[in-house]
Design an enzyme around this catalytic site. Structure first.
Site, PDB file in Angstrom:
ATOM      1  N   ALA A  11      55.523  22.783  48.855  1.00  0.00           N
ATOM      2  CA  ALA A  11      53.998  22.576  49.069  1.00  0.00           C
ATOM      3  C   ALA A  11      53.243  21.838  48.208  1.00  0.00           C
ATOM      4  O   ALA A  11      53.890  21.519  47.028  1.00  0.00           O
ATOM      5  CB  ALA A  11      53.454  23.876  49.354  1.00  0.00           C
ATOM      6  N   VAL A  12      51.924  21.684  48.186  1.00  0.00           N
ATOM      7  CA  VAL A  12      51.171  20.900  47.231  1.00  0.00           C
ATOM      8  C   VAL A  12      51.435  21.021  45.603  1.00  0.00           C
ATOM      9  O   VAL A  12      51.765  20.073  45.080  1.00  0.00           O
ATOM     10  CB  VAL A  12      49.873  20.550  47.635  1.00  0.00           C
ATOM     11  CG1 VAL A  12      49.113  22.080  47.632  1.00  0.00           C
ATOM     12  CG2 VAL A  12      49.125  19.651  46.922  1.00  0.00           C
ATOM     13  N   ALA A  76      53.204  33.853  46.410  1.00  0.00           N
ATOM     14  CA  ALA A  76      53.638  35.113  45.654  1.00  0.00           C
ATOM     15  C   ALA A  76      53.775  36.279  46.480  1.00  0.00           C
ATOM     16  O   ALA A  76      53.209  36.131  47.749  1.00  0.00           O
ATOM     17  CB  ALA A  76      52.338  35.378  44.902  1.00  0.00           C
ATOM     18  N   ASN A 102      51.518  32.455  41.699  1.00  0.00           N
ATOM     19  CA  ASN A 102      50.222  33.446  41.080  1.00  0.00           C
ATOM     20  C   ASN A 102      50.813  34.636  41.591  1.00  0.00           C
ATOM     21  O   ASN A 102      50.186  35.832  42.022  1.00  0.00           O
ATOM     22  CB  ASN A 102      49.000  33.083  41.864  1.00  0.00           C
ATOM     23  CG  ASN A 102      48.049  32.542  41.036  1.00  0.00           C
ATOM     24  OD1 ASN A 102      48.365  32.278  39.623  1.00  0.00           O
ATOM     25  ND2 ASN A 102      47.106  31.528  41.589  1.00  0.00           N
ATOM     26  N   SER A 128      47.791  26.906  35.845  1.00  0.00           N
ATOM     27  CA  SER A 128      46.410  26.605  36.396  1.00  0.00           C
ATOM     28  C   SER A 128      46.064  25.087  36.515  1.00  0.00           C
ATOM     29  O   SER A 128      46.609  24.614  35.412  1.00  0.00           O
ATOM     30  CB  SER A 128      45.354  27.451  35.312  1.00  0.00           C
ATOM     31  OG  SER A 128      44.152  27.157  35.878  1.00  0.00           O
ATOM     32  N   GLY A 129      45.006  24.864  37.347  1.00  0.00           N
ATOM     33  CA  GLY A 129      44.643  23.482  37.364  1.00  0.00           C
ATOM     34  C   GLY A 129      44.637  23.019  38.645  1.00  0.00           C
ATOM     35  O   GLY A 129      44.222  21.791  38.804  1.00  0.00           O
ATOM     36  N   LYS A 183      47.667  34.922  33.222  1.00  0.00           N
ATOM     37  CA  LYS A 183      47.095  33.849  34.363  1.00  0.00           C
ATOM     38  C   LYS A 183      46.206  34.715  35.060  1.00  0.00           C
ATOM     39  O   LYS A 183      45.175  34.264  35.635  1.00  0.00           O
ATOM     40  CB  LYS A 183      48.245  33.294  35.032  1.00  0.00           C
ATOM     41  CG  LYS A 183      47.600  32.434  36.460  1.00  0.00           C
ATOM     42  CD  LYS A 183      47.059  31.430  36.088  1.00  0.00           C
ATOM     43  CE  LYS A 183      46.037  30.762  36.924  1.00  0.00           C
ATOM     44  NZ  LYS A 183      46.288  30.798  38.504  1.00  0.00           N
ATOM     45  N   HIS A 186      42.732  35.209  33.683  1.00  0.00           N
ATOM     46  CA  HIS A 186      42.311  33.487  33.523  1.00  0.00           C
ATOM     47  C   HIS A 186      41.475  33.585  34.749  1.00  0.00           C
ATOM     48  O   HIS A 186      40.197  33.133  34.857  1.00  0.00           O
ATOM     49  CB  HIS A 186      43.218  32.444  33.566  1.00  0.00           C
ATOM     50  CG  HIS A 186      42.704  31.207  33.949  1.00  0.00           C
ATOM     51  ND1 HIS A 186      42.756  30.850  35.302  1.00  0.00           N
ATOM     52  CD2 HIS A 186      42.579  29.959  33.380  1.00  0.00           C
ATOM     53  CE1 HIS A 186      42.345  29.847  35.463  1.00  0.00           C
ATOM     54  NE2 HIS A 186      42.257  29.093  34.108  1.00  0.00           N
ATOM     55  N   ASN A 187      42.099  33.987  35.931  1.00  0.00           N
ATOM     56  CA  ASN A 187      41.446  34.047  37.161  1.00  0.00           C
ATOM     57  C   ASN A 187      40.298  34.954  37.312  1.00  0.00           C
ATOM     58  O   ASN A 187      39.096  34.665  38.033  1.00  0.00           O
ATOM     59  CB  ASN A 187      42.215  34.281  38.184  1.00  0.00           C
ATOM     60  CG  ASN A 187      43.262  33.126  38.511  1.00  0.00           C
ATOM     61  OD1 ASN A 187      43.501  32.194  37.972  1.00  0.00           O
ATOM     62  ND2 ASN A 187      43.968  32.915  39.827  1.00  0.00           N
ATOM     63  N   GLU A 190      37.504  33.190  35.692  1.00  0.00           N
ATOM     64  CA  GLU A 190      37.158  31.972  36.624  1.00  0.00           C
ATOM     65  C   GLU A 190      36.198  32.587  37.607  1.00  0.00           C
ATOM     66  O   GLU A 190      35.169  31.900  37.657  1.00  0.00           O
ATOM     67  CB  GLU A 190      38.519  31.592  37.213  1.00  0.00           C
ATOM     68  CG  GLU A 190      38.097  30.574  38.240  1.00  0.00           C
ATOM     69  CD  GLU A 190      39.640  30.148  38.885  1.00  0.00           C
ATOM     70  OE1 GLU A 190      40.577  29.978  38.343  1.00  0.00           O
ATOM     71  OE2 GLU A 190      39.864  30.416  40.184  1.00  0.00           O
ATOM     72  N   HIS A 453      34.931  71.431  31.115  1.00  0.00           N
ATOM     73  CA  HIS A 453      35.820  70.464  30.705  1.00  0.00           C
ATOM     74  C   HIS A 453      35.953  70.332  28.911  1.00  0.00           C
ATOM     75  O   HIS A 453      36.429  69.528  28.496  1.00  0.00           O
ATOM     76  CB  HIS A 453      35.426  69.126  31.105  1.00  0.00           C
ATOM     77  CG  HIS A 453      35.605  69.069  32.730  1.00  0.00           C
ATOM     78  ND1 HIS A 453      36.943  69.317  33.397  1.00  0.00           N
ATOM     79  CD2 HIS A 453      34.827  69.240  33.760  1.00  0.00           C
ATOM     80  CE1 HIS A 453      36.831  69.619  34.352  1.00  0.00           C
ATOM     81  NE2 HIS A 453      35.751  69.332  34.933  1.00  0.00           N
TER      82      HIS A 453
END
Ligand code: 6PG
Length: 477
Positions: A11-12, A76, A102, A128-129, A183, A186-187, A190, A453
Site C-alpha cells: 500500500a502507499v 497494524a 503503527n 513517521s512522515g 512512535k 509522537h502521535n 501530534e 484509607h
C-alpha cells in the site's frame, strides 16, 4: 542477484518505503498479497532502482540475502500477525522481521518474545512522515535487539530524513517495544499540537474576528519564529485553500468531526496505566471524540452562552500576539507531558531511552518536526537527567514571559465561550506543578473519612487514620 532488503505490503506507505530504499542504491525485493500491486510498482517505478518482484512468500524470502531483512508494511493488528505467521517458518536464525506499521508496543513486545525463541530478530519500527516522508525521508524509530541495528541501522540512516545539521533522523530507541512506544507518544503529541493549533485558529476567528485567509497569514508569520514547524506550515496551507465548488474557505465546507485511528488514544490509555498526567494529550483525544458526537452536539445547540462582544480591530492584533504566546506555552507543556510518558515507559520496561536522542530524531521527517525540537534536544543534552522539560531554565523562562498573555487568552476564551481545553489543561498542569499546596490533602482526608484509607503527615513519618466516627483522635495505621 539478491536483495539487501525486502518490503511486503505495498500500500502507499510500503510502496514509498520500498522506492526510498531503491533510490538509495539498495536492491529491494517487493511482495504483496495480491501480486498485481507488486508488478504495478515495478512497472511504474522500476527505473528508480533495483527491484525484485516476488509473487509468493517463498520467492520473496529466497530473493533476500542473509541475514534476511524483511520489512512488513501492513495494517497494524491481525494482519501483522498473519504476515509474521506466514513468513517466520520460512526464515532462519539471525534473520530479521521489521514491522514498520503503527503497532501497539505491547503487541510488539509479544511478537519480539515469540520470535526471539525461534532465533528471529523482531524490530518494531515506528515510521513517521506520512506518504511523502516514507518516500523522501521519514523519521524512523526502531526498537528490537540492539545487534539488529548494527546491520539495519546504516540502511535506515541512509533512507531517513536528515535534520538541519545533517544528522539522520533515526536511532536505536531501545529493546523490544521501545520504538513503537516512542512512535505512539509522537502521535499523542501530534494530536496535542493539532488541537492547540485548532484552538488558536478558533480564537483568532471567533474572538478576534479574522477570516481563514487572514489567519493563514498570521500562521505564516508565526512559522518564521519559534513556532516554526511542519504542522503550522500546513495549517496555513489548509486555511488559505478555497473550495473550488463553492468558492468558500475550504475549512468551512469540511464536516467538523475529527477522526482517529487510535495511536493518540493509546498514548492516553498507557499514560493512565503508568500514572503519568498527560492532560493536554488527553484533552486532544477527547476533543476529537466530542466533535464526532453529532447528535449530542445537535441536542446541545440551544444551550445558553455568554454575551460578551468580540474584539475591535485594534484589540485583535494584540490578541493575536497573545494567542501566539499561549500556543507556545501550551506546546511546551504538551511536550513536557509526552517526554514524561516516554521516561516513565522507559523506566517501567527497562528500555533506557535517551530522551535527547528521541528529540533529535524528531527534528526532521516526522509530522511534529519543528525548530522547537532542537531546543528540547539541547535541554536534554545539557542535562540528561532533567526531571521535566519545565525544569529547563530556557523553557521555564519562556513560559514565565508568556504566562500573562496565556492567562489573558484563557480569560477571553472563557468570556466569549470559545472552548479551549488544550490551552486550559496545559495552564492547569503548569499551575498545579508549581503550587505550594494542592487540594490533594483534602482528598486524602475525605478518603480517610469514608474509607479509613489513611494519610501521611507533613511533620512525621508513617501512616495515620483519624477516628472520624469516634472521638476524632488520631491513630497510627
Ligand atoms: C505519522 C502519523 C501517522 C498517523 C496519521 C493518522 O507520524 O506519520 O502520525 O502515523 O497514522 O497521522 O493518525 P490519526 O488517524 O489517528 O489522526
Amino acid at each position: 542477484t539478491s536483495a539487501q532488503i525486502g518490503v511486503t505490503g505495498l500500500a502507499v506507505m510500503g510502496r514509498n518505503l520500498a522506492r526510498n530504499f531503491a533510490r538509495n542504491g539498495y536492491t529491494v525485493a517487493v511482495h504483496n498479497r495480491t501480486a498485481a500491486r507488486t508488478h504495478a510498482l515495478v512497472e511504474e517505478f522500476g527505473q528508480e532502482g533495483d527491484f525484485i518482484a516476488a509473487e509468493t512468500a517463498k520467492e520473496f524470502v529466497a530473493a533476500l540475502e542473509r541475514p534476511r531483512r524483511l520489512v512488513v508494511m501492513v495494517k497494524a493488528g491481525e494482519p501483522t500477525d498473519a504476515v509474521i505467521q506466514e513468513f517466520a517458518p520460512l526464515l532462519e536464525p539471525g534473520d530479521m522481521i521489521i514491522d514498520g506499521g503503527n503497532a501497539h508496543f505491547a503487541d510488539t513486545r509479544r511478537r519480539e518474545r515469540d520470535l526471539r525463541e525461534r532465533g528471529i530478530h523482531f524490530v518494531g519500527m515506528g515510521v513517521s512522515g506520512g506518504e511523502e516522508g516514507a518516500l523522501h525521508g521519514p523519521s524512523i524509530m526502531p526498537g528490537g535487539p540492539k545487534e539488529s541495528y548494527d546491520s539495519l541501522g546504516p540502511m535506515l540512516e541512509k533512507i531517513s530524513a536528515k535534520a538541519a545539521d545533517g544528522a539522520p533522523c533515526v536511532t536505536h530507541v531501545g529493546p523490544d517495544g521501545a520504538g513503537h512506544f516512542v512512535k505512539m507518544v509522537h502521535n499523542g503529541i501530534e494530536y496535542a499540537d493539532m488541537q492547540l493549533i485548532g484552538e488558536a485558529y478558533q480564537l483568532l476567528r471567533d474572538v478576534a474576528g479574522y477570516s481563514p485567509a487572514e489567519i493563514a497569514e498570521i500562521f505564516r508569520t508565526w512559522n518564521t519564529g519559534r513556532l516554526d514547524s511542519y504542522l503550522i506550515e500546513i495549517t496555513a496551507e489548509v486555511l488559505s485553500h478555497v473550495d473550488a465548488a463553492t468558492g468558500k474557505p475550504f475549512v468551512d465546507v469540511v464536516v467538523d468531526q475529527a477522526e482517529q485511528k487510535g495511536t493518540g488514544r493509546w498514548t492516553v490509555q498507557i499514560a493512565l496505566d503508568l500514572g503519568v498526567p498527560v492532560s493536554g494529550i488527553a484533552e486532544a483525544v477527547f476533543a476529537r471524540s466530542l466533535s464526532g458526537h453529532a447528535q449530542l452536539r445537535e441536542a446541545s445547540r440551544g444551550l445558553a452562552g455568554p454575551k460578551a462582544a468580540p474584539l475591535n480591530e485594534a484589540e485583535a492584533a494584540a490578541f493575536a500576539d497573545r494567542v501566539e504566546q499561549a500556543l507556545y506555552a501550551s506546546k511546551i507543556v504538551s511536550y513536557t507531558q509526552g517526554f514524561h510518558e516516554i521516561a516513565a515507559g522507559s523506566e517501567e520496561y527497562g528500555w533506557d531511552i535517551d530522551l535527547g536522542a528521541v528529540s533529535s530524531i524528531w527534528r526532521g521527517g516526522c509530522i511534529i518536526r519543528a525548530a522547537f525540537l532542537d531546543r528540547i534536544r539541547a535541554a536534554y543534552d545539557a542535562r540528561p537527567d532533567l526531571p521535566s522539560l519545565l525544569s529547563d531554565e530556557t523553557f521555564a523562562r519562556e513560559i514565565a514571559d508568556a504566562q500573562d498573555a496565556w492567562r489573558e487568552v484563557l480569560v477571553s476564551a472563557t468570556l466569549q465561550g470559545v472552548p479551549t481545553p488544550g490551552f486550559a489543561a496545559a495552564l492547569a498542569y503548569y499551575d498545579a506543578l508549581r503550587a505550594e499546596r494542592l487540594p490533594a490533602a483534602l482528598t486524602q482526608g475525605q478518603r480517610d473519612f469514608f474509607g479509613a484509607h489513611t494519610y501521611r503527615r507533613v511533620d512525621r513519618d508513617g501512616s495515620f487514620h483519624t477516628l472520624w466516627g469516634g472521638d476524632r483522635s488520631e491513630v497510627s495505621a
